[in-house]
Write an enzyme that holds these catalytic residues in place. Structure first.
Site, PDB file in Angstrom:
ATOM      1  N   LYS A 167      69.070  42.091  36.752  1.00 22.54           N
ATOM      2  CA  LYS A 167      68.883  41.257  37.943  1.00 22.54           C
ATOM      3  C   LYS A 167      70.185  40.946  38.705  1.00 22.54           C
ATOM      4  O   LYS A 167      70.707  41.800  39.412  1.00 22.54           O
ATOM      5  CB  LYS A 167      68.116  39.988  37.540  1.00 22.54           C
ATOM      6  CG  LYS A 167      66.695  40.305  36.999  1.00 22.54           C
ATOM      7  CD  LYS A 167      65.948  39.054  36.621  1.00 22.54           C
ATOM      8  CE  LYS A 167      64.715  39.348  35.813  1.00 22.54           C
ATOM      9  NZ  LYS A 167      63.546  39.740  36.607  1.00 22.54           N
ATOM     10  N   ASP A 174      68.496  37.552  25.337  1.00 16.89           N
ATOM     11  CA  ASP A 174      68.037  38.255  26.535  1.00 16.89           C
ATOM     12  C   ASP A 174      68.346  37.364  27.749  1.00 16.89           C
ATOM     13  O   ASP A 174      67.647  36.393  28.003  1.00 16.89           O
ATOM     14  CB  ASP A 174      66.539  38.544  26.428  1.00 16.89           C
ATOM     15  CG  ASP A 174      66.012  39.229  27.676  1.00 16.89           C
ATOM     16  OD1 ASP A 174      64.837  39.648  27.661  1.00 16.89           O
ATOM     17  OD2 ASP A 174      66.759  39.327  28.661  1.00 16.89           O
ATOM     18  N   TYR A 200      59.310  37.065  27.466  1.00 14.03           N
ATOM     19  CA  TYR A 200      59.069  38.447  27.895  1.00 14.03           C
ATOM     20  C   TYR A 200      60.405  39.167  27.953  1.00 14.03           C
ATOM     21  O   TYR A 200      61.401  38.602  28.428  1.00 14.03           O
ATOM     22  CB  TYR A 200      58.404  38.448  29.274  1.00 14.03           C
ATOM     23  CG  TYR A 200      58.236  39.814  29.919  1.00 14.03           C
ATOM     24  CD1 TYR A 200      59.001  40.181  31.029  1.00 14.03           C
ATOM     25  CD2 TYR A 200      57.314  40.733  29.429  1.00 14.03           C
ATOM     26  CE1 TYR A 200      58.841  41.427  31.627  1.00 14.03           C
ATOM     27  CE2 TYR A 200      57.154  41.981  30.026  1.00 14.03           C
ATOM     28  CZ  TYR A 200      57.919  42.327  31.128  1.00 14.03           C
ATOM     29  OH  TYR A 200      57.768  43.562  31.726  1.00 14.03           O
TER      30      TYR A 200
HETATM   31  P1  KE4 Z   1      62.945  44.745  34.121  1.00 14.43           P
HETATM   32  O1  KE4 Z   1      62.612  45.933  33.229  1.00 14.43           O
HETATM   33  O2  KE4 Z   1      61.742  44.259  34.907  1.00 14.43           O
HETATM   34  O3  KE4 Z   1      64.167  45.004  34.993  1.00 14.43           O
HETATM   35  O4  KE4 Z   1      63.398  43.538  33.167  1.00 14.43           O
HETATM   36  C1  KE4 Z   1      62.537  43.136  32.151  1.00 14.43           C
HETATM   37  C2  KE4 Z   1      62.881  41.714  31.744  1.00 14.43           C
HETATM   38  C3  KE4 Z   1      63.590  41.523  30.567  1.00 14.43           C
HETATM   39  N1  KE4 Z   1      63.933  40.281  30.158  1.00 14.43           N
HETATM   40  C4  KE4 Z   1      63.605  39.190  30.892  1.00 14.43           C
HETATM   41  C5  KE4 Z   1      63.997  37.827  30.398  1.00 14.43           C
HETATM   42  C6  KE4 Z   1      62.894  39.329  32.108  1.00 14.43           C
HETATM   43  O5  KE4 Z   1      62.554  38.218  32.816  1.00 14.43           O
HETATM   44  C7  KE4 Z   1      62.528  40.614  32.554  1.00 14.43           C
HETATM   45  C8  KE4 Z   1      61.738  40.839  33.831  1.00 14.43           C
HETATM   46  N2  KE4 Z   1      61.303  39.669  34.510  1.00 14.43           N
HETATM   47  C9  KE4 Z   1      60.130  39.804  35.324  1.00 14.43           C
HETATM   48  C10 KE4 Z   1      59.804  38.415  35.882  1.00 14.43           C
HETATM   49  N3  KE4 Z   1      59.036  37.670  34.988  1.00 14.43           N
HETATM   50  C11 KE4 Z   1      60.311  40.824  36.405  1.00 14.43           C
HETATM   51  C12 KE4 Z   1      59.228  40.824  37.460  1.00 14.43           C
HETATM   52  C13 KE4 Z   1      58.276  41.979  37.269  1.00 14.43           C
HETATM   53  O6  KE4 Z   1      57.893  42.273  36.109  1.00 14.43           O
HETATM   54  O7  KE4 Z   1      57.888  42.550  38.305  1.00 14.43           O
END
Ligand code: KE4
Length: 427
Positions: free
Chosen positions: A267, A239, A144
């Site tokens: 993060k 990523d 993801y």
């Molecule tokens: P954000 O747009 O949520 O800041 O980041 C997206 C993203 C991009 N790349 C990776 C590898 C990620 O894990 C994420 C976001 N992770 C999720 C957890 N699986 C955030 C939690 C959520 O969606 O509320």
């Protein structure tokens, strides 16, 4: 466990916010029941509005590696807030965090800050397309990268063919530019390149996948992606939004010794405030506006509070002995879990890399997305609910990583192991 206040707030929330939450996974849909609403957090603990306390292994999905409300980060933010919260003009703080990030990631010679991981990956892909003058993107099933249209795509009917939307609202014409390969399967990637040797702009891959649960790259897989992308003139985007600073002071790329062209972060580098970043080779990054023609922008990009929290977080992580401590406590917990699984003969597999871990409800080790999708989600949901009742706050989905933080104590680990032992009973 009393959750009446959470239930009351959820009722109101569902009236004004879709699903009552601002990010779907928080709604507990994958595990059943209703979410608890949080009042505050400190160190390794998180407290809901009914006064229940939990040992927290979500850690805001990765950022809270130091633990919640870390005193030095909090003190720095309190001072920063007195100087204003946002200027829409450059500050030295952005340079300071950029230098810290570049120092930790040798593959990154320049970096651009944004406000989320989604923005980071979306922008990195635009840059890769501009640099290569190609349109296609290869991603992996189970990985993801945020919710931009081109990444909410799943494999089309025939392998190595066009992607199809993975959400309503994603145009088919956009989805078809993303081809999905099988994670840990280099042949599936080679096939796509052979089919369209000059059409692929980039391959994007999580440094250490955590979005199908923690599934480590097989030996040679990441190196193989590097060889294939070089061979076919595509860029390799790693990523590291989740894996960044979770496996070492740097990225999975340092841990697995692979040198991507672009890296996405988020993060941890925001210390719990909204930050994303993307960066890489100078000749690629220089294409970004205003130094080059590729447009990308953001009102709150490089926000002084977010920069302050990120700087303080990385300065603490950089100190000697920090990762040894983090990995020692992670190992203590994970060894304890393995012993419980063995003693109970529980149908589980534990995967741990660095400070990330997942307990898969699977009879055999999970090596790819198919393995993760074959887990017993029913059992996971029961386990999750029991753990919550026993005061342990786990990610509410089998497809997520749990995170160890520096504030987790020996007592926390012992309590967690006792709760796991109780929660696995009969599963
Ligand atoms: P954000 O747009 O949520 O800041 O980041 C997206 C993203 C991009 N790349 C990776 C590898 C990620 O894990 C994420 C976001 N992770 C999720 C957890 N699986 C955030 C939690 C959520 O969606 O509320």
């Amino acid at each position: 466990m009393v959750t009446t206040k959470s239930a009351k707030i959820m009722k109101k929330a569902e009236e004004v916010i879709p699903g009552g939450v601002n990010s779907p996974v928080r709604a507990f849909k994958a595990v059943g029941g209703k979410p608890v609403f949080i009042d505050k957090a400190k160190g390794s603990k998180i407290f809901d509005v009914d006064g229940n306390s939990y040992i927290d292994y979500i850690g805001s999905w990765g950022p809270m590696i130091l633990g919640h409300a870390e005193p030095r980060v909090t003190a720095a933010l309190k001072k920063a807030i007195e100087r204003g919260t946002s200027y829409g003009a450059p500050t030295e703080l952005e340079v300071e965090l950029a230098e810290l990030v570049i120092d930790a990631f040798p593959s990154m010679k320049m970096v651009r800050f944004v406000s989320s991981g989604t923005e980071a990956t979306m922008s990195a892909i635009r840059l890769a397309r501009a640099y290569t003058k190609r349109d296609k993107v290869i991603k992996f099933e189970g990985c993801y990268h945020g919710h931009s249209d081109g990444l909410l795509v799943k494999a089309g009917s025939g392998a190595a063919t066009f992607g199809v939307p993975d959400s309503p609202g994603v145009p088919a014409d956009i989805a078809k530019l993303t081809v999905t390969a099988a994670y840990n399967n280099l042949a599936s990637v080679r096939k796509i390149f052979e089919k369209d040797p000059e059409g692929v702009a980039c391959v994007i891959v999580e440094g250490l996948p955590g979005n199908m649960g923690v599934v480590p790259p097989k030996t040679g897989f990441l190196e193989g992606l590097r060889v294939l992308t070089k061979q076919y003139g595509a860029l390799l985007i790693m990523d590291e939004v989740m894996s960044g600073f979770r496996l070492c002071y740097g990225g999975a790329q340092n841990y697995y010794k692979v040198n991507p062209d672009l890296t996405c972060l988020g993060k941890v580098i925001g210390g719990g405030l909204p930050v994303g970043a993307f960066g890489g080779k100078r000749k690629i990054m220089q294409m970004l506006s205003p130094s080059g023609p590729v447009y990308q922008a953001g009102t709150l990009s490089g926000n002084p509070l977010a920069m302050t929290a990120g700087i303080e977080t990385l300065k603490i992580l950089k100190k000697d002995g920090v990762y040894e401590k983090l990995f020692a406590s992670t190992a203590k917990l994970c060894q304890g879990i393995v012993e419980i699984i063995q003693d109970r003969g529980a149908p589980c597999q534990l995967t741990n890399v660095g400070s990330m871990f997942t307990l898969f409800f699977s009879e055999k080790p999970v090596k790819d997305y198919k393995g993760a999708a074959a887990c017993d989600f029913e059992k996971f949901s029961t386990y999750f609910g029991r753990m919550l009742k026993n005061g342990i706050f786990l990610p509410p989905s089998q497809y997520e990583a749990a995170f160890m933080g520096l504030a987790h104590s020996k007592v926390d680990i012992d309590s967690t192991l006792a709760a796991i032992d109780k929660s696995l009973k009969g599963l």
